[in-house]
Design an enzyme around this catalytic site. Structure first.
Site, short mmCIF file in Angstrom:
data_model
loop_
_atom_site.label_atom_id
_atom_site.label_comp_id
_atom_site.label_asym_id
_atom_site.label_seq_id
_atom_site.Cartn_x
_atom_site.Cartn_y
_atom_site.Cartn_z
N GLU A 32 49.87 101.65 92.01
CA GLU A 32 49.22 100.67 93.18
C GLU A 32 48.60 101.50 94.14
OE1 GLU A 32 52.48 101.14 92.79
OE2 GLU A 32 53.24 100.94 94.88
N HIS A 62 54.11 105.42 91.53
CA HIS A 62 53.54 104.13 92.10
C HIS A 62 52.01 104.18 91.86
CE1 HIS A 62 56.82 102.42 94.72
NE2 HIS A 62 57.18 103.85 94.81
N CYS A 101 58.61 101.63 89.77
CA CYS A 101 59.58 102.16 90.67
C CYS A 101 60.88 101.60 90.52
CB CYS A 101 59.09 102.54 92.11
SG CYS A 101 59.89 103.81 93.04
#
Ligand code: MN
Length: 215
Positions: free
Chosen positions: A194, A192, A85
């Site tokens: 994660e 994202h 990001c």
């Protein structure tokens, strides 16, 4: 930071947070085998020679310079870099690239790139370029050259930095991933990954990063 830590751990890595406020003395890169750049506020557009857009939302004081220095040093030393990001934007600016400062304002007609809740909500597809590291890492779970991703950004790469190759784009043309094929592992993604640690859709990206750090 929880989702980043958890994603790194589940890929077999040991996360260590580099503290921008730690001050002089110890080199923050000592013992670091891979650099993960996380999400956050906007880079000061003065870094790429533009005035601030009305929507400018600064990151923590000192963070721009700290992270640009870290990523340049990591790439110089061929230490693996995974940039997420804001991180992909840091990577691009560190290589002399520029940013779209506000997608809704500066790319009229673009799709929605700000879907906040839940963190793993799918916002749009990305088209993955063949022959790239990203494609290689994602191949096993891709039935096509597209992949659904989450999206929480209002900025994006405009002019691509020196030596970087675009490896994913959204259907509206927004650049969603870049990489440097001359490095051991240098991948930036605008989404994202994660946030998917529970279900593992992007575990291959973290595993590729940790494997490269271990070599
Ligand atoms: Mn997006």
């Amino acid at each position: 930071m929880h989702d980043y830590d958890e994603s790194v751990r589940r890929a077999g890595g040991e996360p260590r947070v580099l503290d921008l406020a730690a001050g002089s003395g110890d080199d923050p890169m000592t013992g670091v085998e891979g650099l993960l750049l996380t999400g956050g506020g906007d880079l000061d557009p003065a870094l790429y020679g533009e005035p601030r857009h009305a929507t400018f939302d600064a990151a923590e004081p000192g963070r721009d310079a700290f992270e640009i220095d870290l990523v340049r040093r990591a790439l110089d030393a061929n230490v693996p870099v995974f940039a997420i990001c804001r991180g992909i934007q840091v990577l691009n600016v560190a290589r002399g690239g520029t940013l779209v400062q506000d997608i809704p304002d500066q790319m009229p007609g673009s799709g929605v790139h700000s879907v906040r809740e839940p963190s793993f909500a799918i916002a749009h597809d990305v088209w993955i370029a063949s022959g790239t590291l990203l494609e290689q890492l994602m191949r096993e779970r891709l039935e096509s050259d597209t992949c659904p991703v989450n999206s929480r950004h209002h900025q994006a790469i405009k002019a691509v930095g020196t030596g970087l190759v675009v490896s994913a784009t959204a259907p509206d043309g927004v650049i969603e991933a870049v990489e440097d094929p001359t490095r051991r592992f240098c991948l930036g993604v605008q989404w994202h990954p994660e946030n998917f640690y529970r279900t593992g859709e992007f575990r291959a990206l973290f595993e590729g990063f940790i494997d490269a750090a271990r070599r």
